[in-house]
Design a protein around this motif. Structure first.
Motif, PDB file in Angstrom:
ATOM      1  N   ASP A  74     -19.638 -66.185 -24.731  1.00  0.00           N
ATOM      2  CA  ASP A  74     -18.754 -66.642 -23.651  1.00  0.00           C
ATOM      3  C   ASP A  74     -19.551 -66.751 -22.347  1.00  0.00           C
ATOM      4  OD1 ASP A  74     -16.762 -67.036 -21.737  1.00  0.00           O
ATOM      5  OD2 ASP A  74     -15.369 -65.638 -22.676  1.00  0.00           O
ATOM      6  N   GLN A  75     -19.629 -67.964 -21.790  1.00  0.00           N
ATOM      7  CA  GLN A  75     -20.321 -68.173 -20.523  1.00  0.00           C
ATOM      8  C   GLN A  75     -19.346 -68.362 -19.360  1.00  0.00           C
ATOM      9  OE1 GLN A  75     -23.170 -71.366 -20.930  1.00  0.00           O
ATOM     10  NE2 GLN A  75     -24.192 -70.418 -22.673  1.00  0.00           N
ATOM     11  N   LYS A  76     -18.054 -68.433 -19.651  1.00  0.00           N
ATOM     12  CA  LYS A  76     -17.062 -68.650 -18.603  1.00  0.00           C
ATOM     13  C   LYS A  76     -16.570 -67.331 -18.021  1.00  0.00           C
ATOM     14  CE  LYS A  76     -15.964 -73.095 -20.603  1.00  0.00           C
ATOM     15  NZ  LYS A  76     -15.052 -73.878 -21.468  1.00  0.00           N
ATOM     16  N   VAL A  77     -16.423 -66.337 -18.846  1.00  0.00           N
ATOM     17  CA  VAL A  77     -16.262 -64.953 -18.403  1.00  0.00           C
ATOM     18  C   VAL A  77     -17.308 -64.161 -19.177  1.00  0.00           C
ATOM     19  CG1 VAL A  77     -14.723 -62.963 -18.163  1.00  0.00           C
ATOM     20  CG2 VAL A  77     -13.795 -65.267 -17.948  1.00  0.00           C
ATOM     21  N   PRO A  78     -18.541 -64.112 -18.680  1.00  0.00           N
ATOM     22  CA  PRO A  78     -19.644 -63.539 -19.452  1.00  0.00           C
ATOM     23  C   PRO A  78     -19.404 -62.070 -19.790  1.00  0.00           C
ATOM     24  CG  PRO A  78     -20.464 -64.757 -17.550  1.00  0.00           C
ATOM     25  CD  PRO A  78     -18.984 -64.623 -17.372  1.00  0.00           C
ATOM     26  N   GLY A  84     -19.193 -67.088 -13.490  1.00  0.00           N
ATOM     27  CA  GLY A  84     -18.647 -67.842 -14.611  1.00  0.00           C
ATOM     28  C   GLY A  84     -17.660 -68.883 -14.161  1.00  0.00           C
ATOM     29  N   TYR A 105     -17.622 -62.173 -12.321  1.00  0.00           N
ATOM     30  CA  TYR A 105     -16.840 -61.334 -13.226  1.00  0.00           C
ATOM     31  C   TYR A 105     -17.637 -60.085 -13.582  1.00  0.00           C
ATOM     32  CZ  TYR A 105     -14.148 -65.617 -13.627  1.00  0.00           C
ATOM     33  OH  TYR A 105     -13.414 -66.736 -13.342  1.00  0.00           O
ATOM     34  N   HIS A 161     -15.428 -68.987 -25.034  1.00  0.00           N
ATOM     35  CA  HIS A 161     -14.265 -68.646 -24.221  1.00  0.00           C
ATOM     36  C   HIS A 161     -13.043 -69.308 -24.853  1.00  0.00           C
ATOM     37  CE1 HIS A 161     -12.520 -67.031 -20.551  1.00  0.00           C
ATOM     38  NE2 HIS A 161     -11.879 -68.171 -20.368  1.00  0.00           N
TER      39      HIS A 161
END
Length: 307
Positions: free
Chosen positions: A204-208, A214, A220, A272
């Motif tokens: 997950d790179q959007k909420v690492p 992110g 985050y 994600h």
């Protein structure tokens, strides 16, 4: 605000999905699109009753709240993650609240989870109050077991579920955040130990998972920092039980207060997205296939009731 809209419009296509109220063959109603006024705002939600809800007037049902992610909606959460299918099969009431809409061109819905996200955070919307009143209303108007109220959420909704555990632990028996992290700004002061099931992808790179910048340019915190805080709140053993089968790693915190358990499923595929669902948009991340979030969440929730 502009940063949020620009980035999120690329990453998310807001799903509009219209539902009608659904009646059974005997005319009994199973689906409700509801509104309630909280702090001079009209708040909306979607409620689904399981097929056997009307079979026994003395029965009481578990209630599971599903909180959508930033830019999503109650209808989007239900549709994309097939959560009502699980609720109908397992026999619990599913409740999908809506976050507030921004005034921007996309009208994105978000939750005020602390340091995220968008209009709900910027306007300091009291989403805890909304959820508290919505739970109370649902318990008073439907056959809900007040000791079996649970919350799950995706992304910004997962962050909100952590905040609710901090502030509404007297009403919520357990939480299951998916692809989110703890971003609260107020002190976390639960009045009891709260069981937690967290599901995340290492990709997950959007909420690492490890923390960092992110989705929408927000920072985050690491997922582990929130879980460590909760392990302390729940007085869990410092020794974790870890199982790694090369598809996912399962970390369990045991010997917590009142036999509470905490679990972390960290998948090595996906991103994600809601594990076990389908890829919902062309630019969306591919969900993990090694676990099914709906099954894990309901199996976990069934273990716990409020004291």
């Amino acid at each position: 605000m502009k940063r949020f809209l620009t980035n999120l419009s690329v990453l998310l296509l807001l799903v509009t999905f219209s539902y009608c109220q659904k009646n059974g063959s005997n005319g009994q109603q199973y689906r409700f699109n509801g509104t309630m006024n909280v702090d001079e705002r009209t708040r909306t939600y979607l409620l689904n009753l399981p097929p056997h809800y009307y079979d026994n007037d003395s029965a009481s049902f578990a209630l599971v709240l599903g909180l959508h992610g930033g830019g999503g909606s109650a209808a989007q959460f239900e549709k994309d993650y097939h959560f009502t299918d699980k609720a109908n099969a397992a026999g619990f009431i599913a409740l999908y609240p809506d976050g507030i809409q921004s005034n921007g061109p996309l009208g994105l819905r978000t939750w005020n989870a602390g340091t995220c996200c968008d209009a709900a955070m910027e306007q300091n919307v009291d989403d805890v109050k909304f959820i508290r009143e919505l739970i109370d209303y649902t318990i008073s108007h439907y056959h809900v077991n007040p000791k079996k109220v649970y919350v799950t959420g995706m992304s910004n909704g997962a962050m909100m579920s952590y905040r609710l555990a901090c502030e509404l632990s007297d009403k919520i028996a357990a939480i299951a955040p998916v692809s989110g992290t703890l971003v609260t700004t107020k002190p976390c002061t639960p009045v009891r130990a709260v069981p937690i099931l967290h599901i995340h992808s290492i990709l997950d790179q959007k909420v690492p998972y490890a923390g960092g910048i992110g989705l929408a340019g927000y920072y985050y915190p690491p997922v582990d920092s929130g879980l460590d805080l909760w392990a302390g709140k729940n007085a869990c053993s410092t020794k974790q039980v870890i199982t790694d089968d090369n598809r996912y790693k399962l970390t369990q915190w045991t010997s917590c207060t009142n036999n509470v358990m905490m679990q972390l499923y960290l998948t090595k595929d996906g991103g994600h997205a809601w594990p076990g669902s389908q890829k919902v948009r062309a630019k969306a991340d591919t969900p993990s296939t090694v676990v099914n979030a709906n099954d894990l969440i309901w199996d976990f929730f069934q273990r716990y009731t409020l004291p």
